[in-house]
Design a protein around this motif. Structure first.
Motif, PDB file in Angstrom:
ATOM      1  N   TYR A 103       8.982 -14.941  34.022  1.00  0.00           N
ATOM      2  CA  TYR A 103       9.782 -14.460  32.895  1.00  0.00           C
ATOM      3  C   TYR A 103       9.854 -15.503  31.783  1.00  0.00           C
ATOM      4  CZ  TYR A 103      13.794 -17.265  34.545  1.00  0.00           C
ATOM      5  OH  TYR A 103      14.625 -18.291  34.925  1.00  0.00           O
ATOM      6  N   ALA A 104      10.174 -15.004  30.594  1.00  0.00           N
ATOM      7  CA  ALA A 104      10.350 -15.854  29.415  1.00  0.00           C
ATOM      8  C   ALA A 104      11.535 -15.331  28.635  1.00  0.00           C
ATOM      9  CB  ALA A 104       9.099 -15.841  28.545  1.00  0.00           C
ATOM     10  N   ALA A 105      12.440 -16.226  28.259  1.00  0.00           N
ATOM     11  CA  ALA A 105      13.620 -15.858  27.481  1.00  0.00           C
ATOM     12  C   ALA A 105      13.509 -16.508  26.107  1.00  0.00           C
ATOM     13  CB  ALA A 105      14.893 -16.308  28.195  1.00  0.00           C
ATOM     14  N   ALA A 106      13.262 -15.696  25.093  1.00  0.00           N
ATOM     15  CA  ALA A 106      13.111 -16.173  23.711  1.00  0.00           C
ATOM     16  C   ALA A 106      12.082 -17.300  23.619  1.00  0.00           C
ATOM     17  CB  ALA A 106      14.462 -16.638  23.157  1.00  0.00           C
ATOM     18  N   ALA A 107      11.002 -17.166  24.367  1.00  0.00           N
ATOM     19  CA  ALA A 107      10.003 -18.235  24.401  1.00  0.00           C
ATOM     20  C   ALA A 107       8.564 -17.742  24.389  1.00  0.00           C
ATOM     21  CB  ALA A 107      10.215 -19.105  25.645  1.00  0.00           C
ATOM     22  N   LEU A 108       8.317 -16.507  24.734  1.00  0.00           N
ATOM     23  CA  LEU A 108       6.938 -16.049  24.910  1.00  0.00           C
ATOM     24  C   LEU A 108       6.141 -16.124  23.610  1.00  0.00           C
ATOM     25  CD1 LEU A 108       5.107 -14.853  27.178  1.00  0.00           C
ATOM     26  CD2 LEU A 108       5.556 -12.617  26.151  1.00  0.00           C
ATOM     27  N   HIS A 109       6.794 -15.942  22.472  1.00  0.00           N
ATOM     28  CA  HIS A 109       6.089 -15.953  21.185  1.00  0.00           C
ATOM     29  C   HIS A 109       5.492 -17.318  20.860  1.00  0.00           C
ATOM     30  CE1 HIS A 109      10.338 -16.875  20.499  1.00  0.00           C
ATOM     31  NE2 HIS A 109       9.952 -17.635  19.486  1.00  0.00           N
TER      32      HIS A 109
END
Length: 255
Positions: A103-109
């Protein structure tokens, strides 16, 4: 990684103080989608551990990754013992263990598009879950928002990050759901929204802005001037629309 992606470490303490955490509804949504108890997870771009705590405090064994040592140092102060850390950009993670959840929280971009989904797939067990969450943090009052936009304009046209694949904000399916739907690695793509409102003091709102990458890459004097100009047009307290858009998908089983 871009300069904006690597700009947060200098304000790691402020990031921890001023960025909101994640509600239990997010954990419940991911687990309901999984349909079974998820035991292990790998987090992309964990930062100071806002989302790490949400999962780790509920029994998930989390491996938190981030390229910035200062951010991970803040994370380690606050997470339970079932959290391991790896200082590395997503693209530099070595293959090996597979997880029930990535998972990624406000980070994948911040990750590079080339090979993004195949790399995530190799980190997941067949049938494992991928989750991404995030969303803009916007002033609820249009008049206050316009005043802030005008105060910011000499320094920044916008302080948000554009959709990585150019998906417009009013499109029914937002990024990364758009890419997940096109990927051969994933199935069962879902998009949901957790509605959230946050009220804070003007000073705390400016503190939050001080952790936004668009401001962090400005020259220091210019950044301080911009934040000072913004603070001058704010009421004592501001209400924020802080809805969380959640994307979920399942790694296809291997043939």
């Amino acid at each position: 990684m871009s300069g904006r992606a690597l700009s947060f470490g200098v304000v790691a303490g402020a990031y921890e103080r001023f960025r909101p955490g994640y509600p239990v509804e997010l954990f419940d949504m991911v687990m309901a989608y999984a349909g079974y108890p998820v035991r292990t997870a790998l987090e992309i771009g964990a930062g100071t551990g806002k989302a790490t705590r949400l999962f780790a405090q509920r029994g998930v064994i989390v491996t938190a990754t981030d390229p910035d040592g200062s951010m991970l140092a803040e994370l380690r102060k606050r997470v339970p013992t079932n959290v391991g850390t790896v200082q590395a950009a997503f693209e530099d993670l070595q293959p090996g263990n597979r997880y029930g959840l990535v998972y990624a929280a406000a980070a994948l971009h911040w990750t590079k598009p080339e090979g993004r989904w195949s790399r995530i797939a190799t980190l997941l067990e067949p049938g494992g879950v991928f989750a991404s969450c995030g969303g803009p943090f916007r002033l609820a009052d249009p008049a206050v928002e316009e005043a802030v936009r005008a105060a910011r304009a000499p320094f920044l046209e916008s302080d948000e990050v554009a959709s990585p694949d150019g998906t417009p904000p009013d499109h029914e399916m937002q990024w990364p759901g758009t890419e997940l739907q096109r990927s051969d690695w994933f199935t069962g793509v879902q998009q949901s929204v957790i509605e959230r409102r946050v009220t804070m003091s003007a000073r705390d709102y400016v503190g939050h802005l001080s952790t936004i990458s668009a401001y962090l890459v400005l020259p220091i004097a210019e950044r301080e001037h911009a934040l000072s100009q913004i603070e001058q047009v704010l009421p004592d307290r501001v209400e924020m629309v802080a809805d969380i858009t959640v994307h979920l998908a399942r790694r296809r089983h291997e043939d």
